[in-house]
Scaffold this motif. Structure first.
Motif, short mmCIF file in Angstrom:
data_model
loop_
_atom_site.label_atom_id
_atom_site.label_comp_id
_atom_site.label_asym_id
_atom_site.label_seq_id
_atom_site.Cartn_x
_atom_site.Cartn_y
_atom_site.Cartn_z
N CYS A 1 79.08 64.58 1.13
CA CYS A 1 78.88 64.47 -0.33
C CYS A 1 77.79 65.45 -0.77
CB CYS A 1 78.47 63.04 -0.65
SG CYS A 1 78.15 62.72 -2.40
N HIS B 1 80.94 59.51 0.85
CA HIS B 1 80.85 59.08 -0.55
C HIS B 1 82.05 59.62 -1.33
CE1 HIS B 1 76.20 58.33 -0.75
NE2 HIS B 1 76.83 57.51 0.07
N CYS C 1 75.18 64.77 -2.19
CA CYS C 1 73.86 64.15 -1.96
C CYS C 1 73.46 64.22 -0.49
CB CYS C 1 73.85 62.70 -2.44
SG CYS C 1 74.75 61.58 -1.36
N HIS D 1 78.62 58.13 -5.67
CA HIS D 1 77.95 57.92 -4.39
C HIS D 1 78.24 56.54 -3.82
CE1 HIS D 1 76.19 61.78 -5.17
NE2 HIS D 1 75.96 61.34 -6.40
#
Ligand SMILES: [Zn+2]
Length: 337
Positions: free
Chosen positions: A193, A200, A195, A182
């Motif tokens: 990403c 990232h 997340c 990340h």
């Protein structure tokens, strides 16, 4: 579940107590190894990761019991002393519970892993994040001196990392240390990403990222292995997707080497195993980022298939365990107001 036969009789006889089981628990498979006190792998077993926390815990227990049975089949008087587990997710090592986990293992968050495995097996259990376990195992497999600092970068479905100082992984203030996937990275610009953030490293640099790069350049929705196969057959779009993915990891690793100045950098996981098609652009991009004094750093390919199991079992090294606990037992510093 498949078991490999126990090592040779001589190897087992030379092994002294205690016996440990090391387990590597990931999103796609659960691997286990029976180890002698000297760290020798005596038997291995693996099983696909089932869906749902209860079934995963049951699979871990089943794997541990099968390795225990394998040991006792050869040596009726012998028994396993303890279990170490490297698990995907953010782990509270003090309790062996999973604090957080991504959708790679739905429902895994909140699982009291150590407590449940101990209740079923009667054996003490210690748990750490799987990439930290991997780093501990690779350090032993590669015979890296404890005094050396080591950055392990695992590139598979996602990207994980572990930084060992004095042979001890840096867990961080919230047990999140090592989540290097990340980090914002130029070659990942514009890619989402896991997340949720844009740009990232994991979005482009992981195995999933190879597929995202292929799709972003107008290709079909294929998985990583299918794209690697096309690249091997000479398809330029597939080669470009792998090249961008490798460059992403290179930029990430170059930046981390400048930040941490590790003695060793070890790349592991399925993606670096693609070969020169991945490794050459990776290394070129990494070295392009390095500051003059870090340019000589060795970029090593991990070599131990059982590294994470071996590293998980090493949690029963009391010096290591006390140093890990000391990190999480330290309350956050609050400046005087
Ligand atoms: Zn991210």
């Amino acid at each position: 579940m498949s078991n490999s036969p126990l090592g040779t009789g001589a190897a087992l006889l030379s092994a002294r107590r205690p016996f440990h089981i090391g387990i590597d628990l990931g999103g796609t498979k659960i691997a286990g190894a029976l180890l002698s006190g000297a760290g020798e792998v005596l038997a291995e077993a693996r099983t696909p990761t089932p869906a749902g926390a209860d079934l995963i815990v049951a699979a871990v227990i089943g794997l541990a019991q099968s390795l225990r049975t394998t040991l006792q089949a050869d040596h009726a008087a012998a028994d396993v002393d303890a279990i170490g587990i490297g698990s995907a997710g953010v782990v509270d090592i003090a309790t062996g519970a999973i604090l957080d986990a991504t959708e790679a293992i739905p429902g895994w968050r909140g699982t009291a892993l150590a407590e449940r495995v101990t209740a079923a097996t009667g054996l003490p259990v210690r748990v750490i994040n799987d990439v930290h376990a991997h780093a501990l195992g690779e350090q032993r497999a590669l015979d890296i001196p404890t005094a050396h600092s080591t950055l392990l970068v695992a590139v598979g479905t996602g990207i994980g990392g572990s930084f060992l100082v004095g042979g001890v992984p840096l867990l961080g203030a919230h047990s999140v240390g090592g989540h290097i996937g990340h980090v914002p990275t130029p070659a990942a610009a514009g890619i989402r990403c896991s997340c949720g953030a844009l740009g990232h490293a994991e979005g482009s640099g992981s195995g999933t990222g190879i597929a995202a790069n292929y799709l972003a350049s107008g290709g079909e929705a294929l998985d990583g292995p299918a794209i690697v196969e096309r690249a091997g057959a000479g398809e330029q779009r597939a080669r470009d997707a792998i090249e961008r993915s490798a460059r992403t990891v290179g930029e990430l690793v170059g930046g981390l080497v400048n930040t941490l100045d590790p003695h060793n950098v070890v790349l592991s996981g399925g993606v670096p195993g693609i070969g020169p098609l991945w490794w050459q652009p990776f290394e070129r991009a990494a070295r392009a980022e390095l500051l003059p004094r870090t340019r000589g750093v060795d970029l090593l390919l991990g070599r131990s298939a059982a590294a994470a199991c071996r590293g998980a079992a090493s949690l029963w090294d009391e010096r290591l365990w006390l140093e890990l606990l000391a990190q999480v037992d330290t309350p956050p510093h609050r400046p005087l107001s």
